[in-house]
Design an enzyme around this catalytic site. Structure first.
Site, mmCIF file in Angstrom:
data_model
loop_
_atom_site.group_PDB
_atom_site.id
_atom_site.type_symbol
_atom_site.label_atom_id
_atom_site.label_comp_id
_atom_site.label_asym_id
_atom_site.label_seq_id
_atom_site.Cartn_x
_atom_site.Cartn_y
_atom_site.Cartn_z
ATOM 1 N N CYS A 245 11.482 136.325 42.053
ATOM 2 C CA CYS A 245 10.061 136.575 41.819
ATOM 3 C C CYS A 245 9.855 137.280 40.482
ATOM 4 C CB CYS A 245 9.518 137.438 42.953
ATOM 5 S SG CYS A 245 7.752 137.731 42.851
ATOM 6 N N GLU B 23 8.588 125.590 36.761
ATOM 7 C CA GLU B 23 9.704 125.782 37.673
ATOM 8 C C GLU B 23 9.242 125.778 39.126
ATOM 9 O OE1 GLU B 23 11.945 129.200 36.448
ATOM 10 O OE2 GLU B 23 12.251 128.406 34.430
#
EC number: 2.1.1.192
Length: 378
Positions: free
Chosen positions: A345, A96
């Site tokens: 995150c 990703e």
């Protein structure tokens, strides 16, 4: 790098490597600059589109080389403008890439590995284990794909990507050569021309490779710290058992001192409720970092299924930040971005979300954002 077709993939070659390639096929070295500019400035993957390259050379390039980036599997756009690409690499794994717009800055978060071997207990990437290193072409290919998606070229002042952080899936220093090659292309004027201060490598603490990094390249360094003492960090970040905090921070200080120019270390610290967010942890952190030129980035935990951790309350986050401020540190709290598309995150796992569920989640979050905006106006 030679691909499955037996051809050299020019996408991941630095300028010196491209020069060597052209010499190897009996051509002049200056051709490297021409071709590199076509690939990275203009996103070209077809040699016939290179109008200042003669037909004979274009035919030779078709015989010996190709320009192949990762395959885009999906692209999602968050309600806050964050974008996430899922791309498939040669090993068959998916990784990703995340783009985060903020003010006049656009930061691209790039993956270095499919999966990760470090098994940090609060990170979803580590839960899937290590699959493969990415090639240099697959690392820089994430920048190439994003740049093409925005329709910008690096020479433009208003380009979308202004900063790159090696903070995606994987530990960059465990894929050293390919990551360094990709970062060199990012900073090359024939590549993306990004300032060395705006390219950041984040590491969990592979000490020998931090020293090696300082010998070969000048980029900003971020440390994924997450705990202020060895006992807790051994549990949260297992590589700490091999490279404890004293050894790790010594290496970081050596790296920063080599850079000079008043450069500082970025310290990343994920706040976990009742685990590492207490006042005593802040006091330990102040003592630990007192001799390290640094700025601290606090990251409230982004939940994922079965993690076993929770995000602290806003009051706990502010308390921790205030204590560090009083200790003399420059401290920011990272705003959670892209969590509606699992792009925040610690949430990157290389999975493709079911399209219907993805659409429902995006619409719901967008509606919530719009309603909150309307309420604020009223």
């Amino acid at each position: 790098m030679t691909t499955a077709t037996g051809k050299v993939n020019l996408l991941g070659l630095t300028q010196p490597q491209l020069e060597q390639f052209f010499e190897s096929i009996g051509e002049k070295r200056f051709r490297a600059g021409q071709v590199m500019k076509w690939i990275h400035h203009f996103g070209v993957d077809d040699f016939d589109a290179m109008t200042n390259v003669g037909k004979a050379l274009r035919e030779k390039l078709k015989a010996f080389a190709e320009i192949r980036g990762p395959e885009i599997v999906s692209q999602d756009i968050s309600a806050d403008g964050t974008r996430k690409w899922v791309v498939r690499v040669a090993s068959g794994s998916c990784v990703e890439t995340v783009y985060i717009p903020q003010g006049g800055r656009g930061t691209l978060c790039v993956s270095s590995q499919a999966g990760c071997a470090l098994d940090c207990s609060f990170c979803s990437t580590g839960k899937q284990g290590f699959n493969s290193d990415l090639s240099a072409a697959e690392v820089i290919g994430q920048v190439w794909i994003a740049n093409k998606s925005f329709g910008t070229v690096p020479a433009k002042i208003d380009r979308a990507i202004t900063n790159v952080v090696m903070m995606g899936m994987g530990e960059p220093l465990l894929n050293f050569d390919n990551v360094v090659a990709a970062m060199n292309i990012m900073m090359d004027d024939l590549g993306y021309g990004i300032s060395k201060r705006k390219v950041t490598l984040s590491t969990s603490g592979v000490v020998p490779m931090i020293d090696k990094l300082g010998e070969v390249i000048d980029v900003s360094l971020a440390l994924s710290l997450h705990a202020p003492n060895d006992e807790l960090r051994n549990r949260l970040v297992p590589i700490n058992k091999k490279y404890p905090l004293t050894m790790l921070l010594d290496a970081c200080r050596r790296y920063i001192s080599r850079l000079g120019e008043k450069r500082v270390l970025t310290v990343e610290y994920t706040l976990l409720k009742d685990v590492n967010d207490q006042p005593e942890h802040a006091e330990q952190m102040i003592a630990l970092l007192k001799d390290t030129p640094c700025k601290i980035n606090l990251i409230p935990f982004n939940p994922f299924p079965h993690s076993g951790y929770e995000r602290p309350s806003n009051n706990a986050i502010r308390r921790f930040q205030d204590l560090l401020h009083k200790g003399g540190f420059n401290v920011t709290v990272r705003t959670t971005r892209g969590d509606d598309i699992d792009a925040a995150c610690g949430q990157l796992v290389g999975q493709v979300m079911d399209r219907t569920r993805r659409s429902e989640r995006y619409i719901a979050v967008r509606q919530l954002a719009e309603s909150e905006s309307a309420a604020n106006r009223n």
